[in-house]
Design a protein around this motif. Structure first.
Motif: not given
Length: 334
Positions: A199, A204, A206, A317, A320-321, A323
């Motif tokens: 990342d 990101p 997606t 951030s 996001r990991t 996710w």
């Protein structure tokens, strides 16, 4: 977000276990305008011992007591992930910035709640993905951004470890393979570093899809994960993680392929990597890593809180990991 007004970060540390011995907390005592004023662990004998060995005057066995300490103006959560949301909520409600260990929480949903509570109380939230500030990874990003290997096409993660991974830090009890505590198994503990690092390099992810299974049956969590993912910038990636491999098959490797060359490196090894470019000799880059491995990232957190720097690893951030890990592990087989 609210900054620290009195030009000194006075840390309170929740959960002074193994990670606080060398990796993180000692750096807080070395960086200018930063010090640890209080530590907490539920075991009174162990927290008193930690405080004595690290010359910290105050210790607690209850999180709320440390958070309420008026001398403490920033909180470092160094516990297992199952209590990250709870402790982050308590710290945010007290108006104190939060630095939390990785993975940020057990699930993406918990991460979102942590972000929301910190936004509600206007406090910064940082996550301990410290590889974003290690020198060799910053150099790799510089080379990628300067097109040293041309336009990046794909990236591939290959991480295989024996049943007792040599990459896992020691602890009093192996909570890392208890999904109720860790969110998953060694994948959540180790792959989170790799996915966050990508990342950092590419932006990101997606889209992500994968499969996981418990093939070895040695514990309840998944022990093998395979998947693929797409970055916002168009780079494609794959990952293959197995934590019941033969010792001879042990590997820690990420390869980034561009249209002019490639970069290969270990996530958990020395500060080294190789770059191979068409028509040129292979280059080996080597950097010395800090004794306290989190120190460069913690320096950016302190700078961010004092208004002199920006931290590259935030709640946004870090979430996001989580996710991506949720997406890669939600299709279970076996």
């Amino acid at each position: 977000m609210k900054k620290i007004a009195d030009n000194e970060i006075r840390w309170g540390v929740l959960g002074v276990g193994n990670v606080c011995e060398v990796k993180s907390a000692p750096a807080m005592q070395l960086i200018p305008n930063s010090k640890i004023v209080a530590v907490m662990r539920r075991n009174g004998e162990k927290v008193k011992d930690y405080a004595s060995r690290h010359q910290i005057s105050k210790w607690y066995t209850h999180a709320q007591e440390l958070i309420n300490d008026p001398e403490v103006n920033a909180i470092y959560i160094a516990t297992p992930p199952n209590v990250h949301l709870e402790l982050c909520t308590l710290a945010a409600k007290a108006g104190k910035p939060v630095y939390v260990e990785k993975p940020m929480a057990r699930t993406f949903s918990e991460c979102q709640k942590m972000i929301e509570i910190c936004e509600q109380y206007n406090v910064p939230l940082y996550v301990a993905y410290y590889r974003r500030r290690l020198p060799h990874f910053m150099k790799i990003k510089e080379l990628i951004d300067s097109d040293a290997i041309g336009s990046v096409r794909t990236v591939h993660i290959d991480l295989k470890q024996a049943l007792l991974p040599g990459l896992v830090a020691g602890s009093d009890e192996n909570w890392r393979i208890d999904p109720e505590i860790a969110g998953g198994g060694y994948f959540f503990d180790l792959a989170s570093h790799q996915l966050d690092l990508l990342d950092f390099f590419f932006g990101p992810i997606t889209q992500a899809s994968g499969y996981c299974s418990n093939q070895g049956k040695a514990y309840r969590a998944e022990d093998i994960v395979v998947g693929n993912f797409v970055f916002e910038n168009g780079v494609l990636g794959t990952g293959n993680w197995c934590f019941t491999s033969a010792e001879i098959a042990t590997i820690d490797q990420i390869i980034i392929y561009g249209n002019k060359g490639k970069i290969s490196f270990e996530t958990f090894g020395k500060g080294e990597f190789l770059m191979e470019v068409d028509g040129k000799k292979t280059e080996r880059f080597s950097f010395e890593l800090p004794k306290h491995i989190q120190q460069p990232l913690i320096e950016t957190i302190i700078g961010d809180l004092l208004g002199t720097d920006n931290c590259p690893s935030t709640g946004v951030s870090g979430a996001r990991t989580n996710w991506v890990m949720d997406e890669l592990t939600k299709r279970r087989i076996g």
